[in-house]
Design an enzyme around this catalytic site. Structure first.
Site, PDB file in Angstrom:
ATOM      1  CE  LYS A  45      -5.515  -3.585  -2.275  1.00 33.88           C
ATOM      2  NZ  LYS A  45      -3.953  -2.533  -1.395  1.00 33.88           N
ATOM      3  CG  HIS A 100      -5.893 -11.409   3.682  1.00 35.20           C
ATOM      4  ND1 HIS A 100      -6.259 -10.957   4.282  1.00 35.20           N
ATOM      5  CD2 HIS A 100      -4.223 -10.606   3.423  1.00 35.20           C
ATOM      6  CE1 HIS A 100      -5.468  -9.120   3.512  1.00 35.20           C
ATOM      7  NE2 HIS A 100      -4.264  -9.072   3.446  1.00 35.20           N
ATOM      8  CB  SER A 130      -8.395  -2.464  -4.548  1.00 34.03           C
ATOM      9  OG  SER A 130      -6.936  -2.070  -4.057  1.00 34.03           O
TER      10      SER A 130
END
Length: 288
Positions: A45, A100, A130
């Site tokens: 995010k 990630h 988010s």
């Protein structure tokens, strides 16, 4: 593969089993990079989808066909996802790759080759908001009980994908060693054209003015929100509950002010200072 209620633990971080297996995570940690690869690194995010779109268009010299015909996970696949090994055989060089994962997991692999690494980082208060809404809608995450509870877990580093603080410190600590290109979500908002120029120079892929104009138009939030290849609508309701939130929700800077109480903001600022204060990070955010 469903595995919606499965959580994998790898390198002491929790990850959704719907997206990852122990096999896929080990494959990612031992991946053989090529010097021509472009590796996009983010904490969840933080502008991942946006940057995937920008990089795709820079690589295609502004040709819109890839972003209109291929999902973002096919154009710039995640190293650690369970589908990656199969997807890899369909990717042409130079390869756009996404992850990630925290820096220590990929450090051994990145010592064997020197891909171009782009790190996108975002004001963590906006990341919290988010991420909270994303975990509400994505059924492969445990649903947060409340924003207060999610904020507590985020500050403690116990959310899926681990600590934001450790992720950022890990990657930025090796930015000289990796010749890492660091850019913030806020910079992209402030002057996207200048960011595209900097990225194209870093990648050695200059774009012409008309190509830059096309990139700016098709990487706007409004256009991306209508693009089925990036807006999440290709995923079935068994995976994403669009009644709870949109995948592309607001795309703004400073939405945290609509969620944090003054007490929560002060506590977060104290935690941020403990973790990030006193270091020459290339980060400038309005935390108050």
């Amino acid at each position: 593969m469903a595995r919606l209620n499965v959580t994998e633990v790898f390198a002491d971080i929790r990850l959704p089993g719907h997206l990852h297996t122990q096999s896929s995570l080990h494959f990612a940690s031992n991946f053989e990079f090529q010097d021509t690869d472009v590796l996009l690194v983010t904490y969840p995010k933080s502008g991942t989808t946006w940057m995937q779109e920008i990089l795709t268009l820079i690589h295609s010299n502004g040709n819109l066909e890839p972003i209109k015909t291929l999902p973002n996970w096919a154009r710039a696949p995640w190293l650690e996802h369970s589908y990656f090994r199969e997807q890899l055989q369909h990717i042409r060089c130079p390869r756009l790759l996404t992850t990630h994962l925290p820096q220590p997991v990929l450090a051994p692999a990145l010592k064997k080759a020197k891909p171009k690494v782009i790190y996108v980082v975002r004001n963590p208060k906006d990341v919290v908001v988010s991420y909270y809404h994303f975990q509400r809608m994505a059924k492969f995450f445990p649903e947060p009980s409340s924003f207060e509870g999610f904020l507590h877990d985020f500050m403690a580093g116990t959310v899926h994908y681990g600590s934001w603080f450790e992720h950022v410190k890990g990657w930025l600590s090796c930015r000289e060693e990796l010749a890492l290109f660091c850019i913030t979500y806020e910079e992209l908002h402030r002057d996207l054209r200048h960011c595209v120029e900097r990225l194209s120079a870093f990648l050695g892929r200059p774009v012409q003015p008309e190509q830059a104009n096309r990139i700016l138009e098709h990487c706007s939030f409004a256009v991306m929100r209508e693009n089925l290849m990036v807006n999440g609508q290709l995923l079935p309701p068994e995976i994403m509950d669009f009644q709870k939130s949109q995948f592309m929700r607001k795309g703004i800077v400073g939405d945290w002010r609509n969620h944090f109480s003054p007490k929560q903001s002060a506590l977060f600022n104290e935690r941020y200072q403990q973790e990030m204060g006193g270091r020459p990070w290339p980060l400038q955010w309005d935390m108050d």
